[in-house]
Design a protein around this motif. Structure first.
Motif, PDB file in Angstrom:
ATOM      1  N   GLY A  92       0.793  -1.217   0.000  1.00 26.43           N
ATOM      2  CA  GLY A  92       0.000   0.000   0.000  1.00 26.43           C
ATOM      3  C   GLY A  92       0.830   1.275   0.000  1.00 26.43           C
ATOM      4  N   ASP A  93       2.135   1.150   0.266  1.00 22.26           N
ATOM      5  CA  ASP A  93       3.028   2.313   0.298  1.00 22.26           C
ATOM      6  C   ASP A  93       3.353   2.748  -1.131  1.00 22.26           C
ATOM      7  OD1 ASP A  93       4.685   4.303   1.301  1.00 22.26           O
ATOM      8  OD2 ASP A  93       6.062   2.932   2.306  1.00 22.26           O
ATOM      9  N   THR A  94       3.899   3.942  -1.275  1.00 25.54           N
ATOM     10  CA  THR A  94       4.324   4.436  -2.582  1.00 25.54           C
ATOM     11  C   THR A  94       5.585   3.694  -3.026  1.00 25.54           C
ATOM     12  OG1 THR A  94       5.644   6.173  -1.554  1.00 25.54           O
ATOM     13  CG2 THR A  94       3.372   6.731  -2.162  1.00 25.54           C
ATOM     14  N   SER A  95       5.924   3.813  -4.294  1.00 27.92           N
ATOM     15  CA  SER A  95       7.095   3.099  -4.820  1.00 27.92           C
ATOM     16  C   SER A  95       8.397   3.566  -4.180  1.00 27.92           C
ATOM     17  CB  SER A  95       7.173   3.241  -6.345  1.00 27.92           C
ATOM     18  OG  SER A  95       7.287   4.610  -6.705  1.00 27.92           O
ATOM     19  N   ASN A  96       8.424   4.786  -3.655  1.00 23.61           N
ATOM     20  CA  ASN A  96       9.636   5.271  -2.983  1.00 23.61           C
ATOM     21  C   ASN A  96       9.554   5.130  -1.459  1.00 23.61           C
ATOM     22  OD1 ASN A  96       7.767   7.311  -2.653  1.00 23.61           O
ATOM     23  ND2 ASN A  96       9.215   8.966  -2.993  1.00 23.61           N
ATOM     24  N   GLY A  97       8.545   4.417  -0.963  1.00 22.77           N
ATOM     25  CA  GLY A  97       8.474   4.085   0.454  1.00 22.77           C
ATOM     26  C   GLY A  97       8.222   5.248   1.389  1.00 22.77           C
ATOM     27  N   GLU A  98       7.333   6.162   1.033  1.00 25.72           N
ATOM     28  CA  GLU A  98       7.056   7.326   1.884  1.00 25.72           C
ATOM     29  C   GLU A  98       6.677   6.951   3.303  1.00 25.72           C
ATOM     30  OE1 GLU A  98       4.191  10.110   0.320  1.00 25.72           O
ATOM     31  OE2 GLU A  98       4.931   9.800  -1.702  1.00 25.72           O
ATOM     32  N   LEU A  99       5.812   5.960   3.454  1.00 24.40           N
ATOM     33  CA  LEU A  99       5.319   5.611   4.787  1.00 24.40           C
ATOM     34  C   LEU A  99       6.352   4.847   5.599  1.00 24.40           C
ATOM     35  CD1 LEU A  99       1.623   4.632   3.941  1.00 24.40           C
ATOM     36  CD2 LEU A  99       2.554   6.857   4.578  1.00 24.40           C
ATOM     37  N   VAL A 100       7.000   3.870   4.986  1.00 22.21           N
ATOM     38  CA  VAL A 100       8.010   3.100   5.727  1.00 22.21           C
ATOM     39  C   VAL A 100       9.183   4.009   6.106  1.00 22.21           C
ATOM     40  CG1 VAL A 100       9.401   2.148   3.812  1.00 22.21           C
ATOM     41  CG2 VAL A 100       9.062   0.828   5.909  1.00 22.21           C
ATOM     42  N   ASN A 101       9.520   4.953   5.256  1.00 20.54           N
ATOM     43  CA  ASN A 101      10.580   5.906   5.585  1.00 20.54           C
ATOM     44  C   ASN A 101      10.168   6.831   6.731  1.00 20.54           C
ATOM     45  OD1 ASN A 101      12.581   5.050   3.794  1.00 20.54           O
ATOM     46  ND2 ASN A 101      11.673   6.196   2.099  1.00 20.54           N
ATOM     47  N   ALA A 102       8.884   7.192   6.787  1.00 20.62           N
ATOM     48  CA  ALA A 102       8.411   8.013   7.896  1.00 20.62           C
ATOM     49  C   ALA A 102       8.513   7.257   9.217  1.00 20.62           C
ATOM     50  CB  ALA A 102       6.958   8.462   7.643  1.00 20.62           C
ATOM     51  N   ILE A 103       8.275   5.968   9.190  1.00 18.90           N
ATOM     52  CA  ILE A 103       8.447   5.157  10.404  1.00 18.90           C
ATOM     53  C   ILE A 103       9.915   5.118  10.768  1.00 18.90           C
ATOM     54  CG2 ILE A 103       8.326   2.829  11.355  1.00 18.90           C
ATOM     55  CD1 ILE A 103       5.779   2.410   9.654  1.00 18.90           C
ATOM     56  N   SER A 104      10.739   4.758   9.810  1.00 18.26           N
ATOM     57  CA  SER A 104      12.172   4.581  10.061  1.00 18.26           C
ATOM     58  C   SER A 104      12.867   5.857  10.541  1.00 18.26           C
ATOM     59  CB  SER A 104      12.849   4.072   8.784  1.00 18.26           C
ATOM     60  OG  SER A 104      14.223   3.976   8.952  1.00 18.26           O
ATOM     61  N   SER A 105      12.568   6.964   9.898  1.00 18.05           N
ATOM     62  CA  SER A 105      13.271   8.204  10.228  1.00 18.05           C
ATOM     63  C   SER A 105      12.756   8.891  11.484  1.00 18.05           C
ATOM     64  CB  SER A 105      13.243   9.163   9.043  1.00 18.05           C
ATOM     65  OG  SER A 105      11.937   9.548   8.749  1.00 18.05           O
ATOM     66  N   ASN A 106      11.594   8.489  11.969  1.00 17.51           N
ATOM     67  CA  ASN A 106      11.025   9.158  13.144  1.00 17.51           C
ATOM     68  C   ASN A 106      10.967   8.282  14.381  1.00 17.51           C
ATOM     69  OD1 ASN A 106      10.038  11.925  12.235  1.00 17.51           O
ATOM     70  ND2 ASN A 106       9.273  10.583  10.620  1.00 17.51           N
ATOM     71  N   LEU A 107      11.414   7.049  14.275  1.00 15.74           N
ATOM     72  CA  LEU A 107      11.329   6.161  15.440  1.00 15.74           C
ATOM     73  C   LEU A 107      12.626   6.114  16.216  1.00 15.74           C
ATOM     74  CD1 LEU A 107       9.397   4.364  16.954  1.00 15.74           C
ATOM     75  CD2 LEU A 107      10.133   2.484  15.530  1.00 15.74           C
TER      76      LEU A 107
END
Length: 107
Positions: A92-107
């Motif tokens: 369900g995420d975008t091809s550049n991983g917007e959501l997974v990157n938001a998790i990774s960079s903010n956790l």
């Protein structure tokens, strides 16, 4: 946990949360559920409530997480001393991983 999809309803007449609906909105896989990557462009978020984004487009109303709402949830998780977060349905995420990157960079 973070869903990489939104929940939607149809037959909605108001922008703000708390209105009425006639049923689930059409979705790619099942009624009432759509991927973030689709909603991001088809029904962009117009507000937030309780840390989750929402949007009213035509007669549909959707709620879903965005990179900004995920950042807020990750800040809360860190403040609570939690050890991590999870998400479901990576497709369900975008091809550049917007959501997974938001998790990774903010956790």
């Amino acid at each position: 946990g973070i869903g990489f999809y939104g929940r939607g309803w149809t037959g909605v007449t108001q922008d703000a949360p708390g209105g009425t609906a006639t049923g689930p909105a059409a979705g790619t896989y099942e009624q009432g559920i759509e991927d973030y990557k689709v909603l991001k462009t088809s029904c962009p978020a117009t507000g937030t409530v309780a840390g989750t984004a929402y949007a009213h487009c035509g007669s549909n109303w959707w709620s879903y997480d965005t990179p900004a709402t995920i950042a807020g949830k990750m800040a809360w998780a860190k403040n609570q001393g939690l050890g991590g977060a999870f998400f479901w349905e990576f497709s369900g995420d975008t091809s550049n991983g917007e959501l997974v990157n938001a998790i990774s960079s903010n956790l």
